[in-house]
Design an enzyme around this catalytic site. Structure first.
Site, mmCIF file in Angstrom:
data_model
loop_
_atom_site.group_PDB
_atom_site.id
_atom_site.type_symbol
_atom_site.label_atom_id
_atom_site.label_comp_id
_atom_site.label_asym_id
_atom_site.label_seq_id
_atom_site.Cartn_x
_atom_site.Cartn_y
_atom_site.Cartn_z
ATOM 1 C CE LYS A 20 -4.110 -2.021 2.174
ATOM 2 N NZ LYS A 20 -3.686 -3.409 1.947
ATOM 3 C CB VAL A 57 0.318 -12.228 5.909
ATOM 4 C CG1 VAL A 57 0.681 -13.571 6.530
ATOM 5 C CG2 VAL A 57 1.580 -11.452 5.517
ATOM 6 C CB THR A 81 -14.454 -4.342 -2.070
ATOM 7 O OG1 THR A 81 -13.330 -4.951 -2.713
ATOM 8 C CG2 THR A 81 -14.230 -4.296 -0.570
#
Length: 252
Positions: A20, A57, A81
Site C-alpha cells: 500500500k 498475509v 468489495t
C-alpha cells in the site's frame, strides 16, 4: 521506535512495510511510505535500518480469510468489495521466514521487496473457500459486492516504475534503489509533522504528506475533512512566535 533504536545503538532495526506504500491512496499507505523514507535517512554507525515491503498475509490479523470463514459458517452472504479486486498473498510461515532472511541481508538503509507471485482475485478466493467448506458459491452461499471503500484500490503494486530493483542471494527477495535521504531532511519532516499533529490540522498534514510523497492521491473523503481546517492558522502563528523568540534571543 526507529529514533529510539538509533539512540540506544540497536544492531538492526527492521520496518514492516506494505504494498500500500506504492502510489498510496489512503493514510496507511502514505504513512508506510514516509516510514520507508525515514528509514533510509536514519543512517547510524551502530544501527542497520532495513524495510521489508510485501502484500497480504493469509490468516493474519485483518486478513479477509477469517472474515470469509465466519461469513460462510453463518450461512452467508460473503461480502467482496469488487468483482475485479486483486491482492498479493502469502502464508504466515513464508512471510516470517522471508522477513528474517531479508533482515540479515545487505549493509544498511535498504528496502527489500518480497516475491509475492501473481495477484489473486478476492472473488476467486471467496469462491474457493466456499467450495473448501463443502458448499457451492451462488447456490448455497451468496457473494455480494459492496463497492470499494474510501482510499481502496482495485489492485496493489509492489514497486514504482522508477524504483530500480536488483536481485539478492535469495530468489524470493529483491532490493530497491530507494535513493538517499539525509538525516537533516528527516528531522525537518518530523518537526513539521509533529507540529501539525499537535495542532490537529488535517489539511496541513495531507499537504505535508503530498510534499513528502508526491504520488500520494488522497481520497475525496479525506479531502472533505481537509476543508474543515484548511484556514487554521495555529501552526503558522506558532512558527512565527518561535522565529520571533529565536530572533529576540540572538539580539539579546
Amino acid at each position: 521506535m526507529a529514533l529510539v533504536a538509533r539512540q540506544f545503538g540497536c544492531k538492526t532495526f527492521v520496518m514492516i512495510s506494505s504494498d500500500k506504500a506504492v502510489k498510496p491512496t489512503n493514510i496507511m499507505g502514505v504513512t508506510k511510505r514516509i516510514a520507508e523514507l525515514i528509514n533510509l535517512g536514519l543512517q547510524h554507525e551502530h544501527t542497520r535500518y532495513v524495510a521489508v515491503r510485501f502484500g497480504n498475509v493469509l490468516g493474519s490479523n485483518g486478513s479477509v480469510v477469517p472474515v470469509f470463514q465466519q461469513q460462510i459458517a453463518a450461512g452467508g452472504p460473503v461480502t467482496v468489495t469488487h468483482p475485479e479486486a486483486q491482492r498479493y498473498f502469502m502464508t504466515i510461515p513464508e512471510a516470517v521466514q522471508l522477513v528474517l532472511q531479508a533482515s540479515s541481508m545487505g549493509v544498511a538503509n535498504e528496502i527489500f521487496v518480497l516475491e509475492m507471485g501473481q495477484p489473486i482475485r478476492i472473488a476467486d478466493l471467496a469462491r474457493n473457500l466456499i467450495r473448501l467448506s463443502g458448499l457451492e458459491p451462488d447456490r448455497d452461499i451468496r457473494i455480494i459486492y459492496t463497492g470499494l471503500r474510501p482510499g481502496e484500490k482495485l489492485f496493489e503494486e509492489l514497486m514504482l516504475a522508477g524504483e530500480g530493483v536488483k536481485p539478492t542471494s535469495h530468489p524470493k527477495i529483491r532490493v530497491l534503489d530507494g535513493g538517499s535521504i539525509s538525516f537533516g531532511q528527516v528531522r525537518l519532516w518530523l518537526d513539521e509533522l509533529s507540529a501539525l499533529v499537535e495542532a490537529k490540522n488535517v489539511h496541513g498534514l495531507v499537504k505535508m504528506f503530498q510534499l513528502i510523497v508526491p504520488e500520494y492521491k488522497p481520497s475525496k473523503e479525506v479531502l472533505a475533512l481537509c476543508e474543515v481546517d484548511r484556514h487554521d492558522m495555529a501552526v503558522v502563528y506558532r512558527r512565527a512566535r518561535e522565529e520571533l523568540g529565536y530572533s529576540a534571543g540572538n539580539i539579546a
